[in-house]
Scaffold this active site. Structure first.
Site, PDB file in Angstrom:
ATOM      1  N   PHE A 134     -14.190   2.793   4.053  1.00 59.52           N
ATOM      2  CA  PHE A 134     -13.164   1.962   3.429  1.00 59.52           C
ATOM      3  C   PHE A 134     -12.739   2.607   2.106  1.00 59.52           C
ATOM      4  O   PHE A 134     -13.535   2.721   1.173  1.00 59.52           O
ATOM      5  CB  PHE A 134     -13.675   0.538   3.200  1.00 59.52           C
ATOM      6  CG  PHE A 134     -12.568  -0.393   2.819  1.00 59.52           C
ATOM      7  CD1 PHE A 134     -11.766  -0.972   3.797  1.00 59.52           C
ATOM      8  CD2 PHE A 134     -12.292  -0.665   1.484  1.00 59.52           C
ATOM      9  CE1 PHE A 134     -10.718  -1.812   3.443  1.00 59.52           C
ATOM     10  CE2 PHE A 134     -11.247  -1.500   1.120  1.00 59.52           C
ATOM     11  CZ  PHE A 134     -10.464  -2.077   2.107  1.00 59.52           C
ATOM     12  N   LYS A 158      -7.305   7.419   9.905  1.00 59.76           N
ATOM     13  CA  LYS A 158      -8.709   7.270  10.337  1.00 59.76           C
ATOM     14  C   LYS A 158      -8.722   7.249  11.861  1.00 59.76           C
ATOM     15  O   LYS A 158      -8.750   6.180  12.478  1.00 59.76           O
ATOM     16  CB  LYS A 158      -9.262   5.928   9.845  1.00 59.76           C
ATOM     17  CG  LYS A 158      -9.700   5.875   8.409  1.00 59.76           C
ATOM     18  CD  LYS A 158     -10.518   4.599   8.205  1.00 59.76           C
ATOM     19  CE  LYS A 158     -10.188   3.924   6.916  1.00 59.76           C
ATOM     20  NZ  LYS A 158     -10.808   2.590   6.786  1.00 59.76           N
ATOM     21  N   ASP A 208      -5.065   2.880  10.552  1.00 65.20           N
ATOM     22  CA  ASP A 208      -6.457   2.550  10.816  1.00 65.20           C
ATOM     23  C   ASP A 208      -6.582   2.213  12.317  1.00 65.20           C
ATOM     24  O   ASP A 208      -6.636   3.116  13.134  1.00 65.20           O
ATOM     25  CB  ASP A 208      -6.810   1.372   9.895  1.00 65.20           C
ATOM     26  CG  ASP A 208      -8.270   0.985   9.915  1.00 65.20           C
ATOM     27  OD1 ASP A 208      -9.120   1.875  10.026  1.00 65.20           O
ATOM     28  OD2 ASP A 208      -8.568  -0.216   9.808  1.00 65.20           O
ATOM     29  N   GLY A 229       0.781  -1.234   0.000  1.00 65.18           N
ATOM     30  CA  GLY A 229       0.000   0.000   0.000  1.00 65.18           C
ATOM     31  C   GLY A 229       0.811   1.281   0.000  1.00 65.18           C
ATOM     32  O   GLY A 229       0.431   2.264  -0.624  1.00 65.18           O
ATOM     33  N   ASP A 257       0.468   3.984   3.836  1.00 66.61           N
ATOM     34  CA  ASP A 257      -0.721   4.463   3.139  1.00 66.61           C
ATOM     35  C   ASP A 257      -1.773   4.983   4.120  1.00 66.61           C
ATOM     36  O   ASP A 257      -2.336   6.042   3.946  1.00 66.61           O
ATOM     37  CB  ASP A 257      -1.318   3.355   2.249  1.00 66.61           C
ATOM     38  CG  ASP A 257      -1.457   2.008   2.959  1.00 66.61           C
ATOM     39  OD1 ASP A 257      -1.136   1.912   4.170  1.00 66.61           O
ATOM     40  OD2 ASP A 257      -1.881   1.041   2.300  1.00 66.61           O
TER      41      ASP A 257
HETATM   42  P1  IMP Z   1      -4.101  -0.968  10.940  1.00 70.02           P
HETATM   43  O1  IMP Z   1      -5.527  -1.371  11.310  1.00 70.02           O
HETATM   44  O2  IMP Z   1      -3.824   0.458  11.341  1.00 70.02           O
HETATM   45  O3  IMP Z   1      -3.117  -1.937  11.477  1.00 70.02           O
HETATM   46  O4  IMP Z   1      -4.045  -1.007   9.344  1.00 70.02           O
HETATM   47  C1  IMP Z   1      -3.577  -2.124   8.672  1.00 70.02           C
HETATM   48  C2  IMP Z   1      -3.700  -2.047   7.189  1.00 70.02           C
HETATM   49  O5  IMP Z   1      -5.069  -2.227   6.841  1.00 70.02           O
HETATM   50  C3  IMP Z   1      -3.310  -0.760   6.484  1.00 70.02           C
HETATM   51  O6  IMP Z   1      -1.936  -0.604   6.321  1.00 70.02           O
HETATM   52  C4  IMP Z   1      -4.007  -0.988   5.154  1.00 70.02           C
HETATM   53  O7  IMP Z   1      -3.219  -1.817   4.331  1.00 70.02           O
HETATM   54  C5  IMP Z   1      -5.281  -1.714   5.568  1.00 70.02           C
HETATM   55  N1  IMP Z   1      -6.418  -0.753   5.584  1.00 70.02           N
HETATM   56  C6  IMP Z   1      -6.933  -0.099   6.639  1.00 70.02           C
HETATM   57  N2  IMP Z   1      -7.963   0.693   6.262  1.00 70.02           N
HETATM   58  C7  IMP Z   1      -8.083   0.550   4.926  1.00 70.02           C
HETATM   59  C8  IMP Z   1      -8.957   1.126   3.928  1.00 70.02           C
HETATM   60  O8  IMP Z   1      -9.837   1.966   4.189  1.00 70.02           O
HETATM   61  N3  IMP Z   1      -8.758   0.713   2.646  1.00 70.02           N
HETATM   62  C9  IMP Z   1      -7.800  -0.190   2.291  1.00 70.02           C
HETATM   63  N4  IMP Z   1      -6.963  -0.740   3.184  1.00 70.02           N
HETATM   64  C10 IMP Z   1      -7.101  -0.382   4.484  1.00 70.02           C
HETATM   65 MG    MG Z   2      -0.557  -0.736   4.610  1.00 72.76          MG
END
Ligand code: IMP
Ligand code: MG
Length: 174
Positions: free
Chosen positions: A150, A129, A101, A42, A98
């Site tokens: 998303f 987010k 989340d 990403g 990228d």
């Molecule tokens: P985390 O939940 O912060 O660990 O995020 C993990 C990964 O989930 C991110 O690096 C993205 O690859 C994926 N991700 C989280 N939110 C989105 C979204 O809205 N679209 C696409 N991928 C997402």
């Molecule tokens: Mg990622």
């Protein structure tokens, strides 16, 4: 089911923001070299665009991680699928992502990288987010804070598609 992508952030808006971040990093790291770490896949589109706008010397490295499934996912343990090629010891490292989340991936990754003795360690993300945050993560450079939707494009995928969109959008089903 047919689907289409609703634009959330245009290509122009994203480009302008990356310009801004590039200028800030160039100023903050004046006289130093930055070592950018891209989290695949990403982060790759953002990394390339950002690196082109940084005017101090830049070196790059890449890593790939995946979350463990099932119960361990909530513990935030991530598996390193591809580790960095080079040592980060005594380097001024910026992790380029990228999106932040839940923060689980980054929280784990930043702890792990910190143990390798970089001179400094910062986090730069195109999207954030905040509503979704579970783990506390300090973000040094943020492109855009977005609502809990998303999103795809600029490296972000839905089932491996849409990474190549030059803007950020939301997949909608007709
Ligand atoms: P985390 O939940 O912060 O660990 O995020 C993990 C990964 O989930 C991110 O690096 C993205 O690859 C994926 N991700 C989280 N939110 C989105 C979204 O809205 N679209 C696409 N991928 C997402
Ligand atoms: Mg990622």
């Amino acid at each position: 089911m047919a689907e289409h992508v609703r634009v959330m952030l245009t290509e122009e808006e994203v480009d302008a923001k990356i310009n801004e971040i590039g200028q800030r990093i160039s100023k903050d790291y004046a006289g130093r070299q930055v070592h950018l770490i891209c989290v695949l896949k990403g982060g790759s589109f953002f990394l390339c665009e950002l690196a082109k706008r940084i005017t101090v010397p830049v070196s790059l490295d890449f890593m790939s991680v995946s979350s463990y499934g099932g119960d361990t996912k909530s513990s935030g343990i991530v598996k390193i699928v591809k580790d960095l090629d080079d040592s980060i010891k005594d380097k001024d490292v910026i992790v380029v992502e990228d999106i932040v989340d839940s923060g689980r991936t980054l929280s784990y990754l930043l702890d792990l990288l910190q143990q390798r003795g970089p001179k400094s360690l910062a986090l730069c993300t195109l999207l954030d987010k905040p509503e979704r945050r579970v783990m506390d993560v300090k973000v040094d450079y943020t492109g855009f804070q977005i609502p809990d939707e998303f999103v795809v494009g600029y490296g972000l995928d839905y089932d491996q598609r849409y990474r190549n969109l030059p803007y950020i959008g939301v997949v909608e089903f007709d």
